[in-house]
Design a protein around this motif. Structure first.
Motif, PDB file in Angstrom:
ATOM      1  N   PRO A   1      83.186  70.441  30.307  1.00 43.82           N
ATOM      2  CA  PRO A   1      82.953  70.785  31.711  1.00 43.82           C
ATOM      3  C   PRO A   1      82.404  72.190  31.909  1.00 43.82           C
ATOM      4  O   PRO A   1      81.889  72.491  32.976  1.00 43.82           O
TER       5      PRO A   1
ATOM      6  N   ASN B   1      78.759  70.983  31.542  1.00 41.22           N
ATOM      7  CA  ASN B   1      78.353  69.677  32.060  1.00 41.22           C
ATOM      8  C   ASN B   1      79.364  69.218  33.112  1.00 41.22           C
ATOM      9  O   ASN B   1      80.479  68.813  32.779  1.00 41.22           O
ATOM     10  N   ASP B   2      78.979  69.269  34.372  1.00 42.53           N
ATOM     11  CA  ASP B   2      79.891  68.918  35.452  1.00 42.53           C
ATOM     12  C   ASP B   2      80.247  67.433  35.490  1.00 42.53           C
ATOM     13  O   ASP B   2      81.174  67.030  36.192  1.00 42.53           O
ATOM     14  N   ASP B   3      79.511  66.609  34.740  1.00 45.64           N
ATOM     15  CA  ASP B   3      79.813  65.181  34.724  1.00 45.64           C
ATOM     16  C   ASP B   3      80.895  64.814  33.713  1.00 45.64           C
ATOM     17  O   ASP B   3      81.332  63.659  33.658  1.00 45.64           O
ATOM     18  N   CYS B   4      81.333  65.786  32.876  1.00 47.48           N
ATOM     19  CA  CYS B   4      82.386  65.502  31.907  1.00 47.48           C
ATOM     20  C   CYS B   4      83.699  65.221  32.628  1.00 47.48           C
ATOM     21  O   CYS B   4      84.084  65.964  33.519  1.00 47.48           O
ATOM     22  N   TYR B   5      84.379  64.165  32.234  1.00 43.44           N
ATOM     23  CA  TYR B   5      85.646  63.811  32.852  1.00 43.44           C
ATOM     24  C   TYR B   5      86.829  64.302  32.012  1.00 43.44           C
ATOM     25  O   TYR B   5      87.979  64.007  32.318  1.00 43.44           O
TER      26      TYR B   5
ATOM     27  N   ARG C   1      86.524  64.092  39.179  1.00 45.66           N
ATOM     28  CA  ARG C   1      85.548  63.498  38.276  1.00 45.66           C
ATOM     29  C   ARG C   1      85.546  61.979  38.308  1.00 45.66           C
ATOM     30  O   ARG C   1      84.810  61.349  37.565  1.00 45.66           O
TER      31      ARG C   1
ATOM     32  N   LYS D   1      84.309  58.740  39.664  1.00 41.29           N
ATOM     33  CA  LYS D   1      83.214  58.199  40.473  1.00 41.29           C
ATOM     34  C   LYS D   1      83.685  56.986  41.282  1.00 41.29           C
ATOM     35  O   LYS D   1      83.144  56.667  42.330  1.00 41.29           O
TER      36      LYS D   1
ATOM     37  N   GLU E   1      85.934  62.373  46.465  1.00 41.37           N
ATOM     38  CA  GLU E   1      84.481  62.409  46.679  1.00 41.37           C
ATOM     39  C   GLU E   1      84.049  63.675  47.407  1.00 41.37           C
ATOM     40  O   GLU E   1      82.864  64.052  47.365  1.00 41.37           O
TER      41      GLU E   1
ATOM     42  N   LYS F   1      83.430  69.549  41.949  1.00 43.12           N
ATOM     43  CA  LYS F   1      83.854  69.352  40.570  1.00 43.12           C
ATOM     44  C   LYS F   1      83.921  70.664  39.790  1.00 43.12           C
ATOM     45  O   LYS F   1      84.862  70.906  39.026  1.00 43.12           O
ATOM     46  N   HIS F   2      82.915  71.516  39.984  1.00 48.66           N
ATOM     47  CA  HIS F   2      82.886  72.762  39.216  1.00 48.66           C
ATOM     48  C   HIS F   2      84.017  73.692  39.650  1.00 48.66           C
ATOM     49  O   HIS F   2      84.664  74.332  38.807  1.00 48.66           O
TER      50      HIS F   2
END
Length: 271
Positions: free
Chosen positions: A83, A86-90, A151, A153, A177, A181-182
């Motif tokens: 993270p 990469n902000d998409d890392c869960y 994280r 979705k 939602e 995230k960051h």
């Protein structure tokens, strides 16, 4: 490799990644320890636990942050994903991912393809007070909850029906939602390293699966304890007996049905 089982193929691929990783660590004075199932495998099996494929390394916070900094500066050849970049890392801990190999497996009964990876956990300091341990853990648990929810979705059901219900309720009231995230990562990370590692009598793997059992005296770590792991020597926690007993209980006793711990691996894919 067709005569080798999928899990052994994955273990050998991860072993190659481990060798590359610890070479870089040693060349750059980055301290690491085998922890969790990797330490258990080294002590009990002198390598991988036969039915498991995880590699878990713990780095004192200064070494962990320096690793991320070297990667950010382009001075680290390892493919580090987390993270922080990469902000998409869960997940929270950094992963060293293979650029050449992927694994096809079942996750929650769905087939998925992932890069082969190993986990790098930061080890943070804690003071001696048991009350401070609990206060730290409560605050960390809240920050982890928000980090994890930010994280998601979509709603993803797990095996625990009670936790599925809790997750649904939390998603309704906390509205992941709408979370940044960051920012949730920064707040979680800040709580993780609330105490410096240096100068504290205890350490914690704050994102480990065994919760408060991951709190242990720093004196257990030692500096130069190595165990055979497959065909290499791996730095391990010196007082491994106290650590493994705290985590697993009778750690030398093998489970009666080890197949239930397997990770549903289908195949390893090159390229």
């Amino acid at each position: 490799m067709t005569d080798i089982s999928p899990i052994r193929q994955l273990q050998l691929a991860e072993l190659d990644a481990l060798k590359e990783t610890i070479r870089f660590f040693d060349d750059n004075n980055i301290i690491y320890y085998a922890i969790g199932g990797t330490l258990l495998g080294a002590v009990r099996h002198k390598g991988f636990i036969p039915w498991d494929d995880d590699i878990d390394l713990g780095l004192p916070r200064e070494s962990y942050d320096r690793l991320l900094r070297l990667h950010e500066e382009g001075k680290c050849p390892l493919n580090i994903v987390g993270p922080s970049n990469n902000d998409d890392c869960y997940w929270y801990p950094a992963r060293v991912e293979s650029k050449q190999l992927k694994v096809r497996r079942y996750v929650h009964e769905e087939e998925t393809v992932q890069n082969v990876w190993m986990d790098i956990f930061p080890l943070d300091g804690l003071p001696a007070s048991k009350l401070s341990h609990r206060l730290y853990w409560w605050k960390l648990s809240y920050r982890r909850l928000r980090f994890n929810l930010s994280r998601l979705k979509k709603y993803e059901a797990g095996e625990n029906k009670v936790m599925n219900l809790v997750k649904r309720v939390l998603m309704i009231f906390l509205k992941p939602e709408k979370m940044d995230k960051h920012k949730e990562y920064i707040r979680f990370d800040r709580q993780m390293k609330h105490y410096n590692f240096e100068g504290q009598p205890y350490f914690i793997n704050g994102d480990g699966r065994y919760k408060m059992r991951e709190i242990a005296p720093q004196a257990w770590l030692g500096t130069d304890c190595f165990f055979p792991f497959e065909d290499i020597e791996l730095r391990c926690i010196e007082d491994y007996d106290s650590y493994l007993t705290q985590i697993y209980g009778d750690y030398m006793k093998k489970p009666e049905n080890p197949e239930k711990y397997e990770h549903n691996i289908i195949e390893i894919i090159e390229g």
